[in-house]
Write a protein that holds these residues in place. Structure first.
Motif: not given
Length: 315
Positions: A28-35
């Motif tokens: 999502r725009t403006g968020t952090v995705l942790g992989l």
């Protein structure tokens, strides 16, 4: 909220090895995705595909609305990338490294110098602006490397193991920098070997194993999937240890551990702590510590992948 990054069915093979076996994810725009994932799970390969460094064998992905294959040039204008190891030129000064990146991006010399000064101040490197990067500490090199990825003011940032090898203080500094970027609206895809890092920074987490997504959710949602918590009891008197172990066994949903004089055990019954308190009170047993905690991301990682989380070893 729109998605800044979308991947559908990504497949990437290297000879007989399948690094990605149909990965789907959305950031999502403006968020952090942790992989997250074990070594060799495909994390870095996914980043390289999304950053247009690899052409996927199958599947489709867009970054900022642009196709990573057909519109790779437009994607590159939107993104910044910081890899597992600092990639700055150690023979150049901190300022020269950033000016060089600015010039390569087409900035006029004056603008490149101004942007370099701005970033050096923002990353607290202005005192070292005229020092060769090879003389920087590890934490300073990583900050310079991240600053280099921001010269073009990217709206999407790929951070592949950004704190590998850093001491705790330098890691905390990097975390603060990432939080500041997200507060300014930057979208971040973060791969990391440190589960506490994902816990601190990620709005959502994707766990991959053997090239496939095995779980998606917030940190709290993933922790809830294990269906268990851990009870911890520290006796006030060492002589009570055996009796407390016996009582904890009555509420435990797995092995009871008494290492170091502290009794711990997994529990699944929501009323386990209340039951234990009553039994301790009935037995007249005093405790110095009594707590019930949710599972850590390390425990979630183990339950999802069948192996413990790696400890700082690059994927």
């Amino acid at each position: 909220m729109t998605n800044a990054i979308v991947a559908e069915g990504l497949v990437q093979r290297f000879g007989d090895t399948t690094a990605l076996a149909g990965v789907d994810l959305a950031v999502r725009t403006g968020t952090v995705l942790g992989l997250l994932g074990p070594n060799g799970a495909g994390k870095t390969t996914a980043v390289r595909v999304l950053a247009t460094l690899l052409r996927p064998d199958q599947g489709h992905a867009t970054v900022g609305g642009y196709d990573v294959v057909r519109e790779a040039h437009q994607v590159r204008r939107l993104i910044g990338l910081t890899g597992q190891y600092a990639s700055v030129d150690e023979t150049l000064t901190g300022a020269e490294n950033l000016i060089l990146i600015g010039r390569l991006l087409g900035l006029p010399r004056r603008d490149a110098k101004a942007r370099a000064r701005e970033l050096l101040a923002e990353f607290r490197l202005d005192d070292a602006a005229d020092r060769a990067a090879g003389k920087f500490s590890g934490g300073m090199r990583r900050r310079l490397d991240l600053a280099a990825s921001l010269v073009g003011r990217p709206r999407l940032l790929f951070l592949d193991e950004p704190t590998t090898g850093l001491d705790p203080r330098s890691r905390n500094e990097m975390w603060d920098i990432v939080r500041g970027l997200v507060a300014d609206g930057v979208t971040v895809l973060l791969t990391t070997q440190y589960l506490d890092e994902a816990d601190q920074l990620a709005d959502e987490i994707v766990v991959i194993d053997h090239g496939r997504v095995v779980a998606t959710g917030t940190s709290d949602q993933l922790k809830a999937r294990t269906g268990r918590q851990t009870v911890t009891v520290r006796p006030s008197a060492e002589a009570d240890l055996d009796m407390i172990v016996a009582l904890v066994r009555l509420v435990a949903a797995g092995p009871v551990d008494a290492t170091g004089g502290v009794v711990t055990a997994p529990v699944t019954d929501p009323g386990a702590l209340a039951h234990l308190v009553r039994r301790l009170d009935d037995g007249g047993l005093a405790v110095a510590e009594l707590a019930l905690r949710s599972p850590s991301l390390d425990e979630v990682f183990l339950s999802l992948t069948g192996r413990p989380a790696p400890e700082g070893v690059p994927a």
